[in-house]
Design a protein around this motif. Structure first.
Motif, PDB file in Angstrom:
ATOM      1  N   LEU A  85      43.461  51.057  49.358  1.00 30.16           N
ATOM      2  CA  LEU A  85      43.123  51.034  47.936  1.00 30.16           C
ATOM      3  C   LEU A  85      43.779  49.867  47.217  1.00 30.16           C
ATOM      4  CD1 LEU A  85      43.603  54.865  47.351  1.00 30.16           C
ATOM      5  CD2 LEU A  85      41.467  53.653  47.772  1.00 30.16           C
ATOM      6  N   PRO A  86      43.282  49.514  46.027  1.00 27.09           N
ATOM      7  CA  PRO A  86      43.904  48.433  45.243  1.00 27.09           C
ATOM      8  C   PRO A  86      45.304  48.830  44.775  1.00 27.09           C
ATOM      9  CG  PRO A  86      41.675  48.930  44.465  1.00 27.09           C
ATOM     10  CD  PRO A  86      42.058  50.018  45.408  1.00 27.09           C
ATOM     11  N   ASP A 124      48.447  56.516  45.367  1.00 27.72           N
ATOM     12  CA  ASP A 124      48.214  56.412  46.815  1.00 27.72           C
ATOM     13  C   ASP A 124      47.831  54.987  47.206  1.00 27.72           C
ATOM     14  OD1 ASP A 124      48.747  59.082  47.067  1.00 27.72           O
ATOM     15  OD2 ASP A 124      46.644  59.701  47.082  1.00 27.72           O
ATOM     16  N   ALA A 125      48.351  54.563  48.372  1.00 29.09           N
ATOM     17  CA  ALA A 125      48.021  53.227  48.868  1.00 29.09           C
ATOM     18  C   ALA A 125      46.768  53.226  49.727  1.00 29.09           C
ATOM     19  CB  ALA A 125      49.193  52.659  49.664  1.00 29.09           C
ATOM     20  N   LEU A 168      36.893  47.002  41.820  1.00 31.24           N
ATOM     21  CA  LEU A 168      38.190  46.587  42.358  1.00 31.24           C
ATOM     22  C   LEU A 168      38.088  46.426  43.874  1.00 31.24           C
ATOM     23  CD1 LEU A 168      40.674  48.852  40.336  1.00 31.24           C
ATOM     24  CD2 LEU A 168      40.136  46.434  39.953  1.00 31.24           C
ATOM     25  N   PRO A 169      38.788  45.443  44.441  1.00 32.32           N
ATOM     26  CA  PRO A 169      38.660  45.186  45.886  1.00 32.32           C
ATOM     27  C   PRO A 169      39.327  46.274  46.727  1.00 32.32           C
ATOM     28  CG  PRO A 169      40.345  43.774  44.934  1.00 32.32           C
ATOM     29  CD  PRO A 169      39.700  44.481  43.776  1.00 32.32           C
ATOM     30  N   VAL A 170      38.669  46.649  47.825  1.00 34.24           N
ATOM     31  CA  VAL A 170      39.207  47.606  48.794  1.00 34.24           C
ATOM     32  C   VAL A 170      38.927  47.073  50.194  1.00 34.24           C
ATOM     33  CG1 VAL A 170      38.968  49.625  47.310  1.00 34.24           C
ATOM     34  CG2 VAL A 170      37.065  48.941  48.794  1.00 34.24           C
ATOM     35  N   LYS A 171      39.615  47.629  51.182  1.00 39.52           N
ATOM     36  CA  LYS A 171      39.391  47.284  52.581  1.00 39.52           C
ATOM     37  C   LYS A 171      39.173  48.558  53.366  1.00 39.52           C
ATOM     38  CE  LYS A 171      41.129  44.607  56.498  1.00 39.52           C
ATOM     39  NZ  LYS A 171      42.187  43.689  56.993  1.00 39.52           N
ATOM     40  N   ALA A 172      38.071  48.606  54.120  1.00 38.80           N
ATOM     41  CA  ALA A 172      37.705  49.803  54.875  1.00 38.80           C
ATOM     42  C   ALA A 172      37.828  49.548  56.369  1.00 38.80           C
ATOM     43  CB  ALA A 172      36.278  50.229  54.545  1.00 38.80           C
TER      44      ALA A 172
END
Length: 243
Positions: A85-86, A124-125, A168-172
């Motif tokens: 998460l951001p 949460d991160a 907002l940017p996220v990484k999956a």
């Protein structure tokens, strides 16, 4: 002449022995296919991944991310997705993330275990979602919703989040694995062709699953026990030999 022939024969044998003694050069293994670093935005553009691969993708909050993986008869697939998460300082509240799995006919499959829906707090991160499907069947009736061999689609998205957090940017990170159910879940029959499986690789045991199952084990075990019982009965009931 005989000495010359013997010499040539011994020389040939020595050369052959030397050739066998020299170890063969190891075969160069093919490079493994790298895991995808992107995701599709719809069913038609779903990125294909193999079982056991960890695919990653950079996206924005609110995007729909799609992947697809293969699953054969007798396997019980499990999908795991982790979203980084951001920064908490850039978010305005909690968000609910959702993981859905569809079969080759784009029918949503129910999860027998796992957490396909989780709410991430503002601090949460990351958030992790899991979904374990039912055992894939080799065939089924047209009216049923049973999972069948072929491609399976994974969809990851945020179901509920503050409007200000959208974009907002996220990484999956997504990984699909499968275990061989076997045993009582093994059954006969086969499907004419796997469902929409042109873009994915065939599983190691094939679309129809492995020929070995728990039924074979019980059959062989019963045959051995019967043979031992017959030998034991004959030994106990035979007449003693006279001297």
């Amino acid at each position: 002449m005989r000495f010359t022939r013997i010499t040539r024969t011994l020389g040939g044998l020595l050369l052959a022995g030397a050739a066998l003694a020299v170890p063969a050069a190891p075969a160069v293994a093919d490079d493994e296919k790298p895991a995808p670093t992107e995701a599709g935005t719809a069913f038609r553009t779903a990125v294909a991944i193999e079982q056991g691969q960890k695919a990653t993708a950079d996206a924005s909050t609110g995007d729909y991310l799609y992947w697809q993986f293969p699953a054969g008869a007798g396997q019980q697939p499990t999908v795991k997705a982790t979203v980084t998460l951001p920064e908490a300082s850039t978010r305005n509240g909690d968000a609910t993330w959702r993981l859905d799995v569809f079969d080759g006919l784009r029918r949503r499959q129910a999860c027998t275990s796992g957490e396909p829906l989780r709410r991430a707090a503002r601090e949460d991160a990351s958030v992790t979602l899991t979904c374990t499907l039912r055992t894939v069947r080799p065939w089924a009736e047209k009216w049923s919703n049973d999972p069948l061999p072929g491609a399976y689609y994974v969809r990851l998205t945020v179901g509920d989040a503050p409007d200000r957090d959208m974009g907002l940017p996220v990484k999956a990170e997504v990984e699909a694995t499968a275990e061989d159910a076997g045993g009582a879940r093994a059954e006969g029959g086969s499907l004419g062709a796997p469902l929409h499986a042109k873009a994915v690789a065939e599983p190691e045991d094939g679309w129809d699953g492995s020929w070995w199952s728990g039924r074979w084990g019980w059959t062989l075990g019963g045959a051995v026990l019967c043979a031992l019982a017959a030998v034991g009965g004959y030994t106990l009931t035979r007449h003693p030999r006279r001297r």
